[in-house]
Enzyme design. Structure first.
Site, PDB file in Angstrom:
ATOM      1  N   ASN A  73       0.827  -1.215   0.000  1.00 52.49           N
ATOM      2  CA  ASN A  73       0.000   0.000   0.000  1.00 52.49           C
ATOM      3  C   ASN A  73       0.859   1.262   0.000  1.00 52.49           C
ATOM      4  O   ASN A  73       1.780   1.368   0.821  1.00 52.49           O
ATOM      5  CB  ASN A  73      -0.868   0.023   1.267  1.00 52.49           C
ATOM      6  CG  ASN A  73      -1.708   1.281   1.380  1.00 52.49           C
ATOM      7  OD1 ASN A  73      -2.674   1.444   0.649  1.00 52.49           O
ATOM      8  ND2 ASN A  73      -1.324   2.179   2.287  1.00 52.49           N
ATOM      9  N   GLU A  74       0.586   2.170  -0.909  1.00 52.54           N
ATOM     10  CA  GLU A  74       1.221   3.504  -0.949  1.00 52.54           C
ATOM     11  C   GLU A  74       2.710   3.453  -0.619  1.00 52.54           C
ATOM     12  O   GLU A  74       3.212   4.258   0.186  1.00 52.54           O
ATOM     13  CB  GLU A  74       0.486   4.481  -0.012  1.00 52.54           C
ATOM     14  CG  GLU A  74      -0.913   4.783  -0.498  1.00 52.54           C
ATOM     15  CD  GLU A  74      -1.597   5.946   0.228  1.00 52.54           C
ATOM     16  OE1 GLU A  74      -1.071   6.452   1.232  1.00 52.54           O
ATOM     17  OE2 GLU A  74      -2.687   6.343  -0.223  1.00 52.54           O
ATOM     18  N   GLU A  86      -8.412   3.482  -3.563  1.00 55.53           N
ATOM     19  CA  GLU A  86      -8.931   4.404  -2.544  1.00 55.53           C
ATOM     20  C   GLU A  86      -9.323   5.700  -3.241  1.00 55.53           C
ATOM     21  O   GLU A  86      -8.486   6.305  -3.922  1.00 55.53           O
ATOM     22  CB  GLU A  86      -7.860   4.740  -1.492  1.00 55.53           C
ATOM     23  CG  GLU A  86      -7.418   3.547  -0.668  1.00 55.53           C
ATOM     24  CD  GLU A  86      -6.393   3.924   0.406  1.00 55.53           C
ATOM     25  OE1 GLU A  86      -6.391   5.076   0.872  1.00 55.53           O
ATOM     26  OE2 GLU A  86      -5.595   3.040   0.772  1.00 55.53           O
ATOM     27  N   GLN A 145     -13.443   5.309   3.229  1.00 55.66           N
ATOM     28  CA  GLN A 145     -13.622   3.926   3.626  1.00 55.66           C
ATOM     29  C   GLN A 145     -15.109   3.644   3.804  1.00 55.66           C
ATOM     30  O   GLN A 145     -15.909   4.415   3.288  1.00 55.66           O
ATOM     31  CB  GLN A 145     -12.833   3.664   4.895  1.00 55.66           C
ATOM     32  CG  GLN A 145     -11.319   3.942   4.685  1.00 55.66           C
ATOM     33  CD  GLN A 145     -10.434   3.464   5.836  1.00 55.66           C
ATOM     34  OE1 GLN A 145     -10.884   2.860   6.789  1.00 55.66           O
ATOM     35  NE2 GLN A 145      -9.129   3.752   5.768  1.00 55.66           N
ATOM     36  N   TYR A 161      -7.791  11.379  -3.369  1.00 56.71           N
ATOM     37  CA  TYR A 161      -8.637  12.051  -2.375  1.00 56.71           C
ATOM     38  C   TYR A 161      -8.741  13.534  -2.734  1.00 56.71           C
ATOM     39  O   TYR A 161      -7.766  14.131  -3.201  1.00 56.71           O
ATOM     40  CB  TYR A 161      -8.025  11.927  -0.978  1.00 56.71           C
ATOM     41  CG  TYR A 161      -8.072  10.525  -0.407  1.00 56.71           C
ATOM     42  CD1 TYR A 161      -9.264   9.983   0.068  1.00 56.71           C
ATOM     43  CD2 TYR A 161      -6.931   9.739  -0.326  1.00 56.71           C
ATOM     44  CE1 TYR A 161      -9.315   8.700   0.609  1.00 56.71           C
ATOM     45  CE2 TYR A 161      -6.963   8.459   0.217  1.00 56.71           C
ATOM     46  CZ  TYR A 161      -8.163   7.943   0.679  1.00 56.71           C
ATOM     47  OH  TYR A 161      -8.206   6.681   1.215  1.00 56.71           O
TER      48      TYR A 161
END
Ligand code: AHR
Length: 530
Positions: free
Chosen positions: A172-173, A292, A354, A244
């Site tokens: 992840n990331e 995400e 989420q 985001y």
């Protein structure tokens, strides 16, 4: 009021709606798991400790997949801590979120919960502090039928049948300096490739997601994807995008154009995939997994909440990034869904990040109620209606779509729409009006004669509220209202197009459902009101 004319031509349908585009995400973080989906003392909890009020809302949301267990959390996680007798599971520090992890929920409990919720499980492995061996081990534990130490351990722990998890995220990331076990693209590319090779030896049916950039503003964005794909193309099936958005410094105009930002982000990643020889028509195509995406007030987290949380304390299930979503946020979430659908030829899946409490469409209070945030509604409605093939409505040849200027993205369309054409002839249309103060009069020519409006609803500023109005435990004013006579269809004759007239409010996101209806007669041109 401004006017817009669009055309929906079924012949321009370009991709099928990938159902996994309606995924979501549960991380061991804040109150997402504990006090979110799991709270044994809650009055609605079942015998396993899962809150049934939350579960009901999750089902109603209509998501298709769920990514688990992180997020930043996974980069320090030992999956073995979460299996076996609960009273023997270790309590550990979660360095990613400066919390204590009790491990009372792990792979078995979550897989059961996901099954109850009707969600396909997407499991992330730790390529931060761990590596190839632990990735292979958790896969063998989860998916191998029996007869090996790891698969028999799963059976001894109560799961006779393998979990059959198909979707796996390789870390992840990893590009982010904040990530535990942060790596260069070269280091990660090699590790991801070797993990992928071993995982596919163990279970050739798995689909693997390589970690792309954490956001489009990362200094390594682009180069990261190129290097990672150099190592992993042919081994992985998807590369991730994390996206985001937030309103900064009162710049609502740019915030409302976030979908335009996402459009460009996705198109850049698609070009890099093509350059790497992994485009849609190649032998081993790589799709984009928007692992995400959401509205997240990161500035608030970085400047206010993070210094408060990252102290000497190590709390259990603290309140972390519990953003309360407004009307404006819901309109942006709706427009991000429009953007995802518009790229359905390249986006193979996506997760609203989420699901519960942590930047989530569903909120819950310990020993208290659970409720729908404003962002619940556009997600729920799109997941429910979008099916079949996607059409990107074109501007009518006689009228350009009006645009407006934004500081962040330059010129952006004021009205942003997408349609899906279901195989049964029904049509769904999703429309964002990004204007803060002007209603939009929209005329949509639909090259289909026999359709009727089944339902036309909009989410906008509620009576007595403003664009910052939120839903909370006590009041939930934000939701859909019927467009009523503001949605009017003039049916076409046997060869002609039907015309849908919509008047949608300023700052709104609307969903229109049209069903196919047997054609009656050419003279039957009566308006069909909702
Ligand atoms: O969703 C919250 C966090 O956002 C995740 O843990 C991380 O992957 C991202 O930065």
């Amino acid at each position: 009021m401004f006017s817009v004319r669009l055309v929906i031509d079924p012949d321009t349908a370009f991709a099928r709606v990938p159902r996994r585009i309606f995924g979501t995400f549960v991380e061991h973080m804040g109150r997402s798991v504990y006090e979110g989906i799991y709270e044994p003392e809650h009055p609605s909890a079942d015998s396993r400790g899962f809150r049934q009020d939350v579960l009901e809302l999750v089902r109603e949301l209509g998501a298709t997949t769920v990514r688990y267990p992180g997020g930043n959390f996974v980069s320090g996680y030992r999956w073995e801590d979460g299996v076996g007798p609960r009273d023997q599971r270790p309590v550990r520090l979660d360095a990613a979120w400066h919390s204590v992890e009790t491990n009372q929920v792990g792979l078995h409990e979550f897989a059961d919960w996901a099954q109850d919720a009707g969600l396909e499980l997407m499991y992330a492995v730790n390529l931060g502090t761990r590596g190839i061996e632990s990735a292979a081990d958790v896969l063998e534990y989860a998916n191998h039928p029996s007869g090996t130490a790891l698969s028999d351990r799963r059976r001894a722990n109560g799961a006779e049948q393998p979990f059959g998890i198909r979707l796996w995220c390789l870390g992840n990331e990893v590009d982010g300096p904040w990530q535990i076990g942060h790596k260069t693209a070269e280091e990660y590319g090699r590790l991801a490739a070797e993990s992928a090779r071993l995982m596919k030896f163990i279970d050739p049916a798995v689909e693997l997601v390589a970690a792309g950039s954490s956001n489009a503003e990362m200094p390594t964005f682009g180069e990261w994807e190129r290097t990672v794909l150099q190592h992993t193309a042919g081994l992985v099936d998807h590369i991730s995008v994390h996206a985001y958005y937030e309103e900064s410094d009162g710049d609502a105009a740019s915030f409302l154009a976030s979908g335009t930002g996402l459009d460009r982000y996705l198109e850049t990643v698609a070009e890099i995939i093509d350059e790497a020889g992994a485009g849609p028509d190649t032998e081993h195509p790589v799709g984009i997994s928007v692992d995400e995406w959401n509205v997240w007030y990161q500035r608030r987290w970085n400047e206010i909440d993070k210094p408060r949380v990252m102290t000497g304390e190590w709390p259990e299930a603290p309140r972390l990034i519990e953003d309360a979503y407004s009307v404006t946020d819901a309109v942006v979430v709706g427009s991000l869904l429009v953007s995802l659908l518009r790229h359905a030829d390249r986006v193979s899946m996506a997760n609203l990040a989420q699901l519960v409490n942590v930047i989530a469409p569903i909120r819950s209070e310990p020993d208290g109620p659970a409720w729908r945030q404003s962002t619940f509604f556009p997600f729920q409605r799109t997941a429910q209606l979008a099916a079949g093939r996607v059409v990107d409505p074109a501007a009518h040849p006689d009228a350009a779509v009006p645009v407006y200027d934004t500081a962040r993205y330059g010129s952006a369309p004021l009205v942003d729409a997408v349609a899906t054409l279901n195989d049964d002839g029904s049509i769904a249309l999703f429309v964002t009006n990004r204007s803060l103060d002007e209603d939009a009069s929209i005329e949509i020519e639909i090259a289909a004669a026999g359709v009727r409006v089944v339902r036309a609803q909009t989410l906008t500023v509620p009576a007595g509220g403003d664009r910052h109005t939120i839903n909370d435990a006590d009041a939930q004013p934000v939701g859909f209202t019927d467009l009523g006579s503001a949605a009017r269809l003039v049916p076409g004759d046997a060869d002609g197009a039907s015309v849908l007239h919509l008047t949608v409010p300023a700052l709104s996101w609307s969903a229109v459902e049209l069903a196919s209806t047997p054609h009656t007669s050419a003279s039957d041109t009566e308006d069909d009101h909702v």
